[in-house]
Enzyme design. Structure first.
Site, PDB file in Angstrom:
ATOM      1  N   HIS A 308       9.790 -56.862 -22.212  1.00 24.60           N
ATOM      2  CA  HIS A 308      10.344 -58.228 -22.185  1.00 24.60           C
ATOM      3  C   HIS A 308       9.822 -58.987 -23.402  1.00 24.60           C
ATOM      4  CE1 HIS A 308      11.449 -62.212 -20.703  1.00 24.60           C
ATOM      5  NE2 HIS A 308      12.258 -61.579 -19.887  1.00 24.60           N
ATOM      6  N   ASP A 366      15.326 -56.617 -14.260  1.00 24.15           N
ATOM      7  CA  ASP A 366      16.470 -55.695 -14.092  1.00 24.15           C
ATOM      8  C   ASP A 366      16.078 -54.338 -13.528  1.00 24.15           C
ATOM      9  OD1 ASP A 366      17.582 -57.233 -17.029  1.00 24.15           O
ATOM     10  OD2 ASP A 366      18.646 -57.313 -15.125  1.00 24.15           O
TER      11      ASP A 366
HETATM   12  C1  SDX Z   1      16.532 -59.708 -19.459  1.00 24.59           C
HETATM   13  O1  SDX Z   1      14.690 -63.237 -22.368  1.00 24.59           O
HETATM   14  C2  SDX Z   1      14.832 -63.266 -21.084  1.00 24.59           C
HETATM   15  O2  SDX Z   1      14.267 -64.108 -20.437  1.00 24.59           O
HETATM   16  C3  SDX Z   1      15.759 -62.200 -20.535  1.00 24.59           C
HETATM   17  C4  SDX Z   1      15.797 -62.080 -19.006  1.00 24.59           C
HETATM   18  C5  SDX Z   1      16.401 -63.310 -18.359  1.00 24.59           C
HETATM   19  O3  SDX Z   1      16.106 -63.553 -17.177  1.00 24.59           O
HETATM   20  O4  SDX Z   1      17.250 -63.968 -19.024  1.00 24.59           O
HETATM   21  O5  SDX Z   1      14.477 -61.879 -18.527  1.00 24.59           O
HETATM   22  C6  SDX Z   1      16.659 -60.900 -18.560  1.00 24.59           C
HETATM   23  O6  SDX Z   1      17.278 -59.584 -20.388  1.00 24.59           O
HETATM   24  C7  SDX Z   1      15.410 -58.731 -19.216  1.00 24.59           C
HETATM   25  C8  SDX Z   1      15.338 -57.602 -20.297  1.00 24.59           C
HETATM   26  C9  SDX Z   1      16.343 -56.513 -19.928  1.00 24.59           C
HETATM   27  N1  SDX Z   1      16.405 -55.484 -21.000  1.00 24.59           N
HETATM   28  C10 SDX Z   1      15.925 -54.246 -20.841  1.00 24.59           C
HETATM   29  O7  SDX Z   1      15.308 -53.874 -19.846  1.00 24.59           O
HETATM   30  C11 SDX Z   1      16.230 -53.299 -22.004  1.00 24.59           C
HETATM   31  C12 SDX Z   1      14.958 -52.477 -22.361  1.00 24.59           C
HETATM   32  N2  SDX Z   1      13.973 -53.392 -22.952  1.00 24.59           N
HETATM   33  C13 SDX Z   1      14.043 -53.587 -24.353  1.00 24.59           C
HETATM   34  O8  SDX Z   1      15.120 -53.248 -25.095  1.00 24.59           O
HETATM   35  C14 SDX Z   1      13.121 -54.684 -24.871  1.00 24.59           C
HETATM   36  O9  SDX Z   1      11.940 -54.587 -24.206  1.00 24.59           O
HETATM   37  C15 SDX Z   1      13.641 -56.108 -24.794  1.00 24.59           C
HETATM   38  C16 SDX Z   1      14.994 -56.228 -25.396  1.00 24.59           C
HETATM   39  C17 SDX Z   1      13.691 -56.573 -23.372  1.00 24.59           C
HETATM   40  C18 SDX Z   1      12.660 -56.982 -25.550  1.00 24.59           C
HETATM   41  O10 SDX Z   1      12.805 -56.674 -26.885  1.00 24.59           O
HETATM   42  P1  SDX Z   1      11.809 -57.282 -28.011  1.00 24.59           P
HETATM   43  O11 SDX Z   1      11.058 -58.432 -27.473  1.00 24.59           O
HETATM   44  O12 SDX Z   1      12.605 -57.480 -29.239  1.00 24.59           O
HETATM   45  O13 SDX Z   1      10.746 -56.158 -28.179  1.00 24.59           O
HETATM   46  P2  SDX Z   1      10.899 -54.928 -29.176  1.00 24.59           P
HETATM   47  O14 SDX Z   1      12.238 -54.302 -29.006  1.00 24.59           O
HETATM   48  O15 SDX Z   1      10.485 -55.384 -30.524  1.00 24.59           O
HETATM   49  O16 SDX Z   1       9.809 -53.914 -28.572  1.00 24.59           O
HETATM   50  C19 SDX Z   1       8.445 -54.043 -28.924  1.00 24.59           C
HETATM   51  C20 SDX Z   1       7.949 -52.600 -28.977  1.00 24.59           C
HETATM   52  C21 SDX Z   1       8.809 -51.700 -29.875  1.00 24.59           C
HETATM   53  O17 SDX Z   1       7.955 -50.674 -30.371  1.00 24.59           O
HETATM   54  P3  SDX Z   1       7.354 -50.877 -31.905  1.00 24.59           P
HETATM   55  O18 SDX Z   1       8.552 -51.058 -32.836  1.00 24.59           O
HETATM   56  O19 SDX Z   1       6.451 -52.079 -31.836  1.00 24.59           O
HETATM   57  O20 SDX Z   1       6.626 -49.577 -32.176  1.00 24.59           O
HETATM   58  O21 SDX Z   1       8.018 -52.017 -27.662  1.00 24.59           O
HETATM   59  C22 SDX Z   1       8.945 -50.927 -27.678  1.00 24.59           C
HETATM   60  C23 SDX Z   1       9.774 -51.059 -28.925  1.00 24.59           C
HETATM   61  O22 SDX Z   1      10.200 -49.781 -29.364  1.00 24.59           O
HETATM   62  N3  SDX Z   1       9.778 -51.076 -26.470  1.00 24.59           N
HETATM   63  C24 SDX Z   1      10.141 -50.093 -25.675  1.00 24.59           C
HETATM   64  C25 SDX Z   1      10.886 -50.708 -24.646  1.00 24.59           C
HETATM   65  N4  SDX Z   1      10.968 -52.020 -24.861  1.00 24.59           N
HETATM   66  C26 SDX Z   1      10.268 -52.248 -26.005  1.00 24.59           C
HETATM   67  N5  SDX Z   1       9.906 -48.777 -25.703  1.00 24.59           N
HETATM   68  C27 SDX Z   1      10.426 -48.046 -24.705  1.00 24.59           C
HETATM   69  N6  SDX Z   1      11.162 -48.547 -23.671  1.00 24.59           N
HETATM   70  C28 SDX Z   1      11.406 -49.883 -23.621  1.00 24.59           C
HETATM   71  N7  SDX Z   1      12.108 -50.398 -22.617  1.00 24.59           N
END
Ligand code: SDX
Length: 432
Positions: A308, A366
């Site tokens: 998140h 989710d």
């Molecule tokens: C919602 O914003 C809100 O409030 C949203 C929400 C709401 O109520 O409105 O809470 C609802 O959208 C919840 C999120 C649902 N999405 C997912 O579950 C999809 C999987 N999660 C990700 O794609 C990610 O965690 C996000 C999109 C939720 C957050 O993305 P960020 O903040 O841009 O973080 P990032 O992608 O930069 O990740 C940071 C690191 C990365 O590694 P590095 O580049 O630092 O090496 O963490 C890793 C990412 O690769 N990472 C994951 C991961 N999520 C982040 N690695 C594996 N699996 C994951 N799910």
């Protein structure tokens, strides 16, 4: 707003700029950079707006480190335990919990706005039966602007109230019409003798051929899920609604933009993606393989429902939904639900893994919600639609807050330009 400030010195000219610091009621302070470009000729740079406050807001507060979520100051855990979705809608819109009369009048107003114009129903005939319901939702909700455009003065608070009531009341009806269209079943009209979630279930699952009785376990489960999904500060879809609405466009068009943003798998589309992922993982034996893939930079696979932007601890909503899964699955006689067992094991393994610990990746809202929706007989393609129904009150609350704010301006970010410098046109005959 405090009189404290930060100073910024230009390394070349040595000129100093004072950046005012504004302090919140709770949470991080902000630095006012509105004078930065005018005085220093530079922009701030923050792709994804991870460290940027786009507005002031009184609606929802999140502390991502502590896993705190407050709607108008009330902790989500207390609202989940003691409130109802309709009462939370009133709270978000008006800022205070309603008294008995206010709640009864609000509930009555919502109940009597649930029907949609018959012409809107005919829009669904334009979609193939297998159109994704979120595509139908954004199209039909956006089309509401065609019906109410001339009678909506967004600067009139009473008109904004009517917009909010119409959207909260009609979005379940539009969602049910989309679902019935995918089934090839006749549309079921709203019933004013049912409560909000009972009415939704009736419009989803009733058929003209027989009587329908609302399953109260299902209605209460949906009511609780809707409370948890109602608002969440300046998330992607809410910020989209604010951005679209900042041009003064129809609120129905702005909400349709929010629906489109929510559909993405990185946002609200994750609840559908989680079930697809769990079905792909298939069994506990394959969990380690998929966790390894999620950690592999060269593999686009991510653990959907994990991570998140704001929560760097357990999403408080996920904790409540996980607890709810046990109760609802038991109530539906599905206590041995294989997908739930698999999700619990996946969480247990991931949360012990160095990669997830170091990156603060926990289950988000989710991760477990789809398991309940599926257990209630709602198909995967409708999971994000359920999220949109619940979040509609958050979107329209933020839209109202923005339109009512005399200082709000059209959103227009700048950029760090990395394209070609100026060059002259080359006519076709002189090109290689
Ligand atoms: C919602 O914003 C809100 O409030 C949203 C929400 C709401 O109520 O409105 O809470 C609802 O959208 C919840 C999120 C649902 N999405 C997912 O579950 C999809 C999987 N999660 C990700 O794609 C990610 O965690 C996000 C999109 C939720 C957050 O993305 P960020 O903040 O841009 O973080 P990032 O992608 O930069 O990740 C940071 C690191 C990365 O590694 P590095 O580049 O630092 O090496 O963490 C890793 C990412 O690769 N990472 C994951 C991961 N999520 C982040 N690695 C594996 N699996 C994951 N799910």
């Amino acid at each position: 707003m405090s009189d404290k400030h930060y100073t910024l010195t230009d390394p070349e000219s040595g000129s100093v700029l004072e950046l005012k610091r504004y302090d919140p009621t709770i949470g991080p302070s902000v630095l006012d950079v509105t004078k930065l470009y005018g005085s220093q000729g530079v922009f701030t740079y923050d792709p994804g707006f991870a460290a940027t406050a786009c507005c002031t807001s009184d609606v929802t507060y999140i502390d991502g480190e502590k896993g705190v979520l407050l709607y108008r100051g009330y902790p989500i855990e207390q609202l989940a335990e003691k409130s109802t979705y309709i009462e939370v809608c009133y709270l978000l819109l008006h800022g205070e919990l309603p008294n008995k009369t206010e709640l009864a009048n609000f509930e009555e107003s919502i109940r009597t706005h649930t029907m949609i114009n018959e012409s809107l129903l005919r829009f669904f005939n334009g979609f193939h039966y297998d159109a994704h319901p979120m595509a139908m939702m954004s199209g039909v909700v956006g089309s509401m602007s065609a019906f109410y455009h001339d009678s909506t003065d967004i600067h009139n608070p009473e008109h904004r109230d009517i917009v909010a009531h119409r959207l909260i009341a009609k979005i379940p009806t539009i969602a049910a019409a989309a679902y019935k269209h995918t089934l090839g079943q006749p549309f079921v009209y709203p019933a004013n003798d049912l409560d909000y979630c009972g009415n939704l279930l009736s419009m989803f699952f009733a058929v003209p051929a027989e009587e329908y009785e609302v399953d109260r376990v299902a209605a209460e489960a949906i009511d609780l899920l809707f409370i948890l999904h109602a608002d969440h500060e300046q998330n992607c879809s809410t910020s989209t609604v604010r951005m679209a609405g900042s041009s003064g466009t129809s609120p129905y068009s702005a909400i349709a933009a929010g629906i489109s943003a929510l559909w993405g798998p990185a946002h609200g589309g994750a609840n559908e993606a989680v079930i697809n992922m769990l079905e792909k993982v298939g069994s506990v034996d394959h969990i380690n393989e998929y966790v390894a893939r999620a950690k592999d930079k060269d593999d686009p696979f991510r653990l959907m429902g994990f991570g998140h932007r704001v929560y760097k601890s357990y999403d408080p909503r996920a904790a409540i939904i996980r607890k709810m899964c046990h109760k609802v699955l038991e109530g539906l006689g599905q206590q041995d639900n294989p997908l739930f067992e698999l999700a619990l094991r996946l969480e247990e393994i991931a949360l012990k893994d160095e990669y997830f610990i170091e990156k603060n990746l926990y289950p988000n809202v989710d991760f477990y919600s789809g398991i309940i929706y599926q257990a209630l007989g709602i198909p995967k393609s409708m999971f994000t639609v359920m999220f949109a129904i619940a979040r509609c009150v958050g979107w329209v609350t933020h839209w109202c807050e923005m339109v009512a704010d005399p200082t709000s301006r059209i959103g227009r970010p700048r950029q760090l330009y990395t394209g070609p410098t100026e060059r002259d046109y080359v006519s076709l005959k002189d090109r290689g």
